[in-house]
Design a protein around this motif. Structure first.
Motif, PDB file in Angstrom:
ATOM      1  N   CYS A 161     109.124  27.316  10.011  1.00  0.00           N
ATOM      2  CA  CYS A 161     108.404  28.471  10.569  1.00  0.00           C
ATOM      3  C   CYS A 161     109.326  29.683  10.693  1.00  0.00           C
ATOM      4  O   CYS A 161     108.935  30.810  10.349  1.00  0.00           O
ATOM      5  N   ILE A 228     103.814  25.220   5.233  1.00  0.00           N
ATOM      6  CA  ILE A 228     104.147  25.813   6.531  1.00  0.00           C
ATOM      7  C   ILE A 228     104.843  27.153   6.349  1.00  0.00           C
ATOM      8  O   ILE A 228     104.506  28.152   7.005  1.00  0.00           O
ATOM      9  N   ALA A 231     102.280  29.721   4.973  1.00  0.00           N
ATOM     10  CA  ALA A 231     101.297  30.115   5.980  1.00  0.00           C
ATOM     11  C   ALA A 231     101.920  31.038   7.013  1.00  0.00           C
ATOM     12  O   ALA A 231     101.342  32.080   7.376  1.00  0.00           O
ATOM     13  N   THR A 232     103.104  30.676   7.502  1.00  0.00           N
ATOM     14  CA  THR A 232     103.781  31.501   8.505  1.00  0.00           C
ATOM     15  C   THR A 232     104.171  32.855   7.927  1.00  0.00           C
ATOM     16  O   THR A 232     104.003  33.899   8.568  1.00  0.00           O
ATOM     17  N   ILE A 255     104.047  32.489  16.743  1.00  0.00           N
ATOM     18  CA  ILE A 255     104.731  31.300  16.237  1.00  0.00           C
ATOM     19  C   ILE A 255     105.731  30.738  17.237  1.00  0.00           C
ATOM     20  O   ILE A 255     105.752  29.532  17.511  1.00  0.00           O
ATOM     21  N   PRO A 284     100.493  26.951  13.599  1.00  0.00           N
ATOM     22  CA  PRO A 284     101.309  26.306  12.570  1.00  0.00           C
ATOM     23  C   PRO A 284     102.358  25.308  13.077  1.00  0.00           C
ATOM     24  O   PRO A 284     102.487  24.221  12.497  1.00  0.00           O
ATOM     25  N   GLY A 288     101.984  21.499  11.937  1.00  0.00           N
ATOM     26  CA  GLY A 288     103.077  21.016  11.105  1.00  0.00           C
ATOM     27  C   GLY A 288     103.795  19.819  11.696  1.00  0.00           C
ATOM     28  O   GLY A 288     104.121  18.864  10.984  1.00  0.00           O
ATOM     29  N   LEU A 310      96.701  24.652   8.601  1.00  0.00           N
ATOM     30  CA  LEU A 310      97.764  25.376   7.907  1.00  0.00           C
ATOM     31  C   LEU A 310      97.210  26.158   6.709  1.00  0.00           C
ATOM     32  O   LEU A 310      97.615  27.299   6.461  1.00  0.00           O
ATOM     33  N   TRP A 313      95.490  29.379   7.878  1.00  0.00           N
ATOM     34  CA  TRP A 313      96.449  30.441   8.176  1.00  0.00           C
ATOM     35  C   TRP A 313      96.947  31.079   6.884  1.00  0.00           C
ATOM     36  O   TRP A 313      97.090  32.309   6.795  1.00  0.00           O
ATOM     37  N   ALA A 314      97.247  30.245   5.879  1.00  0.00           N
ATOM     38  CA  ALA A 314      97.748  30.767   4.609  1.00  0.00           C
ATOM     39  C   ALA A 314      96.703  31.646   3.927  1.00  0.00           C
ATOM     40  O   ALA A 314      97.012  32.737   3.423  1.00  0.00           O
TER      41      ALA A 314
END
Length: 357
Positions: A161, A228, A231-232, A255, A284, A288, A310, A313-314
């Motif tokens: 992340c 991950i 997405a982050t 995050i 996330p 994760g 996840l 988010w992506a």
């Protein structure tokens, strides 16, 4: 120039607001981490109970009524079924009551969190001790010897992340936090994808072959890491495109401040307060950490939901980044038209004031 004038000259309103924002993030960091982790009390830990039919209902009711409500017990048909549910992550442990002797068995899974496994064992020993029975513990999914307290999955995900939002921040601020056009946004997205693949594989190499901290599928962990990081990173790019440099702070809020203490890393979800337990699986770090532990210790079971989180988010981050870049393109187009019109206007001005020869 007076000292007050020097201060006004050196400290702009924008800088002051940013410093206040940083202070707010600092205080939220303290409140979130201490609030989530200062008193880990188990609440409603899913527990299977295997007991003779004549005593099963009474035992479930007794365990359900323990002070503070630490357990959420339910009757299970057999020890084999209890093991299956633990491996599927439907329950966190089970109590197997001996129909003939006075020694019962507690099934736990330290791979899902050593602290939770130890706490569950302690609760069951105290509960059964009051009935003059003893309990032996069997670890169905033990954490590896290189995974102290079952924390390696959490730290691995935290590293992914951190890499995601730092890379996105660098990509954005290197040429302005708001993407100027669609092409630049596409380039940043492609760069983020390549970085994510490298980060996922690199993390899996370190946690597995190099350190021997986690078992499980190497490529499964590498793929999880890539998702991950991407997405982050993409949600960070989207926030930066939406709000400029403030987006970096918003990514940290999402995050680090909200996501890390609620991830179930240091203390698994059943040991967190209600607020953090509720938000953790939707962020996330939480999704994760759950997935990494499932890959390492639970044969990849129960990962569909977290992987969808996840992926969402992506997808949202990518879509927002590209859509907001169209806004930047429109702005640039308007500026270009103004620049193109300016020379014509300058040429027309002298002519308008002249008279025919």
């Amino acid at each position: 120039m007076t000292f007050a004038d020097e201060v006004k000259s050196a400290v702009t309103t924008r800088a002051a607001l940013l410093v206040i924002g940083v202070l707010a993030l600092q205080l939220l960091f303290i409140a979130s981490y201490v609030g989530a982790l200062h008193r880990p009390d188990p609440t409603d830990v899913p527990l299977g109970v295997v007991a003779p039919k004549q005593t099963s209902g009474q035992l479930v009711s007794r365990l359900d009524g323990l002070p503070g409500g630490p357990l959420d017990p339910r009757a299970v048909s057999s020890e084999a079924e209890a093991r299956r549910q633990i491996e599927n992550r439907d329950i966190d442990g089970a109590l197997i009551v001996s129909p003939t002797g006075s020694t019962d068995t507690a099934l736990v899974a330290s791979g899902g969190g050593t602290v939770l496994a130890n706490t569950l064992t302690k609760i069951l020993k105290e509960a059964e001790g009051s009935q003059h029975r003893t309990v032996r513990t069997v670890d169905v999914a033990p954490a590896s010897s290189g995974d102290f307290n079952g924390l390696s999955s959490f730290y691995l995900v935290v590293g992914w992340c951190v890499g995601g939002y730092l890379c996105a921040s660098i990509l954005a601020i290197s040429a302005g936090a708001k993407p100027a056009n669609r092409q630049r946004a596409v380039i940043r997205t492609a760069a983020m994808a390549l970085y994510s693949i490298a980060g996922g594989i690199g993390g899996a190499i370190i946690i597995g072959p190099v350190l021997g901290a986690l078992p499980g599928s190497f490529w499964g962990l590498a793929g999880l890491g890539a998702l991950i990081v991407f997405a982050t990173g993409m949600i960070t790019l989207a926030l930066e495109a939406l709000t400029g440099i403030i987006g970096i702070g918003l990514a940290v809020l999402l995050i680090v401040i909200a996501g890390n203490p609620s991830a179930g890393g240091a203390f698994p979800l059943p040991m967190l307060p209600d607020f953090w337990r509720a938000i953790g699986p939707a962020l996330p770090p939480g999704a994760g950490t759950w997935t990494a532990r499932s890959i390492a210790y639970f044969k990849g079971n129960a990962v569909t939901g977290p992987l969808l989180v996840l992926s969402a988010w992506a997808v949202v981050g990518t879509a927002l980044t590209l859509l907001l870049s169209l806004r930047g393109r429109d702005t640039d187009g308007q500026r270009g038209k103004r620049r193109a019109a300016a020379p014509g206007e300058a040429e027309a001005s002298p002519g308008s004031g002249s008279s025919p020869a």
